[in-house]
Motif scaffolding. Structure first.
Motif, PDB file in Angstrom:
ATOM      1  N   ILE A  85     -18.751 -41.271 112.447  1.00  0.00           N
ATOM      2  CA  ILE A  85     -19.099 -41.011 111.049  1.00  0.00           C
ATOM      3  C   ILE A  85     -18.630 -39.635 110.607  1.00  0.00           C
ATOM      4  O   ILE A  85     -18.069 -39.460 109.520  1.00  0.00           O
ATOM      5  CB  ILE A  85     -20.621 -41.147 110.826  1.00  0.00           C
ATOM      6  N   THR A  86     -18.867 -38.626 111.443  1.00  0.00           N
ATOM      7  CA  THR A  86     -18.586 -37.243 111.044  1.00  0.00           C
ATOM      8  C   THR A  86     -17.241 -36.715 111.529  1.00  0.00           C
ATOM      9  O   THR A  86     -16.753 -35.724 111.003  1.00  0.00           O
ATOM     10  CB  THR A  86     -19.674 -36.296 111.584  1.00  0.00           C
ATOM     11  N   TRP A  94     -22.902 -31.762 112.077  1.00  0.00           N
ATOM     12  CA  TRP A  94     -23.453 -32.974 111.450  1.00  0.00           C
ATOM     13  C   TRP A  94     -24.422 -32.637 110.322  1.00  0.00           C
ATOM     14  O   TRP A  94     -24.732 -33.497 109.504  1.00  0.00           O
ATOM     15  CB  TRP A  94     -24.183 -33.824 112.481  1.00  0.00           C
ATOM     16  N   ALA A  97     -24.542 -34.119 106.604  1.00  0.00           N
ATOM     17  CA  ALA A  97     -23.960 -35.468 106.549  1.00  0.00           C
ATOM     18  C   ALA A  97     -24.976 -36.476 106.033  1.00  0.00           C
ATOM     19  O   ALA A  97     -26.165 -36.380 106.331  1.00  0.00           O
ATOM     20  CB  ALA A  97     -23.481 -35.885 107.935  1.00  0.00           C
ATOM     21  N   ILE A  99     -26.151 -40.358 106.208  1.00  0.00           N
ATOM     22  CA  ILE A  99     -26.080 -41.486 107.127  1.00  0.00           C
ATOM     23  C   ILE A  99     -26.968 -42.598 106.588  1.00  0.00           C
ATOM     24  O   ILE A  99     -27.824 -42.352 105.747  1.00  0.00           O
ATOM     25  CB  ILE A  99     -26.544 -41.096 108.554  1.00  0.00           C
ATOM     26  N   ARG A 120     -25.001 -45.914 110.469  1.00  0.00           N
ATOM     27  CA  ARG A 120     -23.654 -46.163 109.967  1.00  0.00           C
ATOM     28  C   ARG A 120     -23.394 -45.248 108.776  1.00  0.00           C
ATOM     29  O   ARG A 120     -24.320 -44.649 108.228  1.00  0.00           O
ATOM     30  CB  ARG A 120     -23.459 -47.632 109.582  1.00  0.00           C
ATOM     31  N   LYS A 121     -22.127 -45.184 108.396  1.00  0.00           N
ATOM     32  CA  LYS A 121     -21.754 -44.414 107.214  1.00  0.00           C
ATOM     33  C   LYS A 121     -22.229 -45.190 105.983  1.00  0.00           C
ATOM     34  O   LYS A 121     -22.022 -46.395 105.903  1.00  0.00           O
ATOM     35  CB  LYS A 121     -20.246 -44.228 107.192  1.00  0.00           C
ATOM     36  N   SER A 123     -22.330 -47.003 102.475  1.00  0.00           N
ATOM     37  CA  SER A 123     -21.227 -47.636 101.729  1.00  0.00           C
ATOM     38  C   SER A 123     -21.169 -47.164 100.300  1.00  0.00           C
ATOM     39  O   SER A 123     -22.021 -46.537  99.787  1.00  0.00           O
ATOM     40  CB  SER A 123     -21.378 -49.147 101.773  1.00  0.00           C
TER      41      SER A 123
END
Length: 123
Positions: A85-86, A94, A97, A99, A120-121, A123
């Motif tokens: 993700i990062t 991180w 970020a 998430i 997960r990232k 959407s």
């Protein structure tokens, strides 16, 4: 009185996550009924007392408000997802970020399907 399994240290978790791999203070499947987008506000250190081993945990906020529970970053799958993700293995990078935490009923532990929280990232 129950023995404390984990001690929290009020210090940043330093280092490469790849080098550092049942507590009600942590987020579990019962807390993530629907997917939640969170922002990481800090990565700190906890110690699993029975193993005397440090591991990172994240302090999160949802909708600009601090979460009441912390998010463990102990399992390799979660660590690998965060790196994906990062793009960073240094945990302090991180911070900031966003998430998305979600419940996955197919998570296995020691060969048994137990369900768990995945990341997960958004959407």
């Amino acid at each position: 009185m129950r023995e404390e399994l984990i001690s929290f240290l009020d210090k940043p978790f330093e280092g490469d996550i790849l080098a550092n791999r049942e507590d009600d203070r942590f987020i579990g499947t019962v807390h993530v009924v629907t997917p939640r987008v969170c922002k990481i506000t800090a990565i700190k250190t906890a110690i699993l007392n029975r193993e005397k081993k440090e591991f990172p945990y994240a302090v999160l906020e949802v909708n600009g408000k601090p979460c009441k529970r912390f998010w463990q970053i102990r399992c390799k799958a979660v660590q690998d997802a965060m790196i994906h993700i990062t793009g960073e293995t240094q945990t302090q990078k991180w911070v900031g970020a966003e998430i998305e935490l979600y419940c996955d009923p197919d998570v296995t532990l020691m060969g048994e399907t137990v369900g768990g929280v995945r990341v997960r990232k958004p959407s």
